[in-house]
Design a protein around this motif. Sequence first.
Motif, short mmCIF file in Angstrom:
data_model
loop_
_atom_site.label_atom_id
_atom_site.label_comp_id
_atom_site.label_asym_id
_atom_site.label_seq_id
_atom_site.Cartn_x
_atom_site.Cartn_y
_atom_site.Cartn_z
N LEU B 159 8.43 -2.38 -25.11
CA LEU B 159 8.13 -3.77 -25.48
C LEU B 159 7.80 -3.88 -26.97
O LEU B 159 8.38 -4.69 -27.69
CB LEU B 159 6.94 -4.23 -24.64
N LEU B 160 6.91 -3.02 -27.42
CA LEU B 160 6.48 -3.07 -28.82
C LEU B 160 7.61 -2.68 -29.76
O LEU B 160 7.69 -3.16 -30.88
CB LEU B 160 5.29 -2.14 -29.04
N GLY B 161 8.48 -1.80 -29.28
CA GLY B 161 9.49 -1.27 -30.16
C GLY B 161 10.74 -2.12 -30.26
O GLY B 161 11.49 -1.99 -31.22
N SER B 162 10.95 -2.99 -29.31
CA SER B 162 12.26 -3.65 -29.33
C SER B 162 12.27 -5.12 -28.92
O SER B 162 13.32 -5.73 -28.88
CB SER B 162 13.23 -2.88 -28.43
N MET B 163 11.11 -5.67 -28.61
CA MET B 163 11.13 -7.08 -28.22
C MET B 163 10.49 -7.95 -29.29
O MET B 163 9.66 -7.51 -30.05
CB MET B 163 10.37 -7.27 -26.91
N ARG B 164 10.88 -9.22 -29.29
CA ARG B 164 10.22 -10.10 -30.24
C ARG B 164 9.15 -10.91 -29.53
O ARG B 164 9.01 -10.85 -28.29
CB ARG B 164 11.22 -10.99 -30.94
N ALA B 165 8.43 -11.66 -30.34
CA ALA B 165 7.19 -12.26 -29.89
C ALA B 165 7.29 -12.94 -28.53
O ALA B 165 6.52 -12.63 -27.61
CB ALA B 165 6.68 -13.24 -30.93
N GLU B 167 9.48 -12.72 -26.18
CA GLU B 167 9.82 -11.80 -25.11
C GLU B 167 8.61 -10.94 -24.73
O GLU B 167 8.36 -10.67 -23.55
CB GLU B 167 10.97 -10.89 -25.54
N ARG B 168 7.88 -10.53 -25.73
CA ARG B 168 6.68 -9.72 -25.44
C ARG B 168 5.70 -10.51 -24.59
O ARG B 168 5.16 -10.01 -23.61
CB ARG B 168 5.98 -9.32 -26.75
N LEU B 169 5.47 -11.74 -24.99
CA LEU B 169 4.51 -12.55 -24.26
C LEU B 169 5.00 -12.83 -22.84
O LEU B 169 4.23 -12.79 -21.87
CB LEU B 169 4.27 -13.86 -25.01
N ILE B 199 -4.80 -10.51 -26.66
CA ILE B 199 -3.40 -10.45 -26.24
C ILE B 199 -2.55 -9.96 -27.40
O ILE B 199 -1.71 -9.07 -27.26
CB ILE B 199 -2.89 -11.83 -25.78
N GLY B 200 -2.80 -10.55 -28.57
CA GLY B 200 -2.04 -10.17 -29.75
C GLY B 200 -2.21 -8.71 -30.10
O GLY B 200 -1.23 -8.02 -30.39
N SER B 201 -3.42 -8.23 -30.04
CA SER B 201 -3.68 -6.83 -30.34
C SER B 201 -2.90 -5.93 -29.40
O SER B 201 -2.31 -4.93 -29.82
CB SER B 201 -5.17 -6.56 -30.21
N TYR B 202 -2.87 -6.30 -28.13
CA TYR B 202 -2.15 -5.51 -27.13
C TYR B 202 -0.65 -5.57 -27.37
O TYR B 202 0.05 -4.57 -27.22
CB TYR B 202 -2.48 -6.05 -25.74
N LEU B 203 -0.15 -6.72 -27.77
CA LEU B 203 1.29 -6.91 -27.91
C LEU B 203 1.81 -6.67 -29.33
O LEU B 203 2.99 -6.87 -29.61
CB LEU B 203 1.68 -8.33 -27.48
N GLY B 204 0.91 -6.28 -30.22
CA GLY B 204 1.35 -6.03 -31.59
C GLY B 204 1.69 -7.30 -32.33
O GLY B 204 2.61 -7.33 -33.14
N LEU B 205 0.92 -8.37 -32.06
CA LEU B 205 1.15 -9.64 -32.72
C LEU B 205 -0.15 -10.21 -33.24
O LEU B 205 -1.23 -9.83 -32.80
CB LEU B 205 1.76 -10.64 -31.72
#
Lengths: 247, 247
Positions: B159-165, B167-169, B199-205
């Motif tokens: 998720l962190l490596g290949s999805m955008r915001a 999609e991650r959410l 949520i952002g911290s977890y998803l890299g956002l």
Amino acid sequence: MLESTLARNSTTPPYKSSCMTCSFRELCLPVGLEDEEIELLGKLINHKFKVRRGEFLLHAGSPFKSLYAVKNGFFKTSVLKADGRQQVTGFYMTGELLGLDAISLGKHAGDTVALDDSEVCEVPFNKLEEIGRSIPLLMSQFHKIMSREIVQDHSVMMLLGSMRAEERLTTFLLNLSDRLSKRGYSSTSFILRMTREEIGSYLGLKLETVSRSFSKLQEEGLITINNKHVTLNNIDALNRKIGDAVY
Amino acid sequence: MLESTLARNSTTPPYKSSCMTCSFRELCLPVGLEDEEIELLGKLINHKFKVRRGEFLLHAGSPFKSLYAVKNGFFKTSVLKADGRQQVTGFYMTGELLGLDAISLGKHAGDTVALDDSEVCEVPFNKLEEIGRSIPLLMSQFHKIMSREIVQDHSVMMLLGSMRAEERLTTFLLNLSDRLSKRGYSSTSFILRMTREEIGSYLGLKLETVSRSFSKLQEEGLITINNKHVTLNNIDALNRKIGDAVY
DNA sequence: CGGTGGCTTGATAGTCTTCAATACATGTGG
DNA sequence: CCACATGTATTGAAGACTATCAAGCCACCG
């Protein structure tokens, strides 16, 4: 297949078990065990085979039966993304265990491919659990290895979630350096077994960005990169580069 | 401390063990065990305590002695980054095991905080390993749980490596939905226990990006979001959103 | 009911990706 | 053994996405 069958049937010479004579037992499952216990563990490993560069050790979806300890060589693991492309989930070298992710679902979640001519020791998982009952330290060591995998994954998550390209690559290089030095190789000069694309996939970057980051680190004098050959010119400065990462 | 000592010393009534009566045993360590085995497991768990919203269950660096099964409530785990800020590494709900990452180093790598009034069952790890020797299925189940953690981490890495915001959410929401429904809650309407920042911290956002992505998904009619209350209006479409993710 | 923390939204800037062209390396077949 | 083909790597320019900075709003708690 034939080869391994022969090996199993042939009378073993009066000779210490495979784990006992393995020069990497301090990095692998035998850590902390008594000699007799290592003998027992060694008896589990009746398959020991070579995987040549580019060959698959494990295929996504194939049934889970064994773990594989890397005896020597280098592997990458990857999972299939929804769009059909692969994402690299890890690189594995001597003494590290492959297949831990398959225990939960009973089948391998992704592919495992040799990036260099390699050799692995097959550890039948049901037997490992079985003799683990009589060798508590073996079971503990196994649990530590699984836990270590989780810790490493968390640090990769941190990397992917909060570092930028140059920092990710620096972290990656320092990690390789550390693991190689633990195995008796140089910590400052080594060959990358993987392509820029594979590095990028692992680090969540495009191959062009990986290439640019390499060039940037070289411009800064921190590394020297020549194709697949890397030299870390200033490990302290590289470490500082990560530590200073303030967002 | 006092409370727990009392609990341990008090004579237990003629009553099934804690695990036996726990309505979530099908999600937890007892999976697949016989009644008598569950009894044994239940005897391990002499501590069972509450953690109120905002309170720490575990501190980074504290010595590792036990795992904690979430009996009810909601937790987040986080690790300290080099710059001093926290990165969220996971969210845990009923039946999930906390502390697996501490086995390898013997101390907890990060903090564990309750995001809701919660209750946990303390499972002393050395005792778990001990009785695991006489209950093979318990040991197997434990291994599956650890392995599942690895698999989940790999999917977060993907998720962190290949999805955008967006999609991650979306992935995050679908994951929550799935886990909640397995626990008897609605899969389409639930309360977010964590903040946008977490949520952002977890998803890299960044939290702003999380907020914008929520708004976007709402504009598209896929979800309805009202502060912490989310409704998934079209789970199929949400799934397609991830599946279609072509890069 | 005021204050504080959390959330939303806009404008701008920075980073990485994408597209593209070229160079380089490796290994295979003639 | 060399030539060529293919995969791999570097570098540039333009575009997309997310972060950052900033302002205002909202909800909840004491």
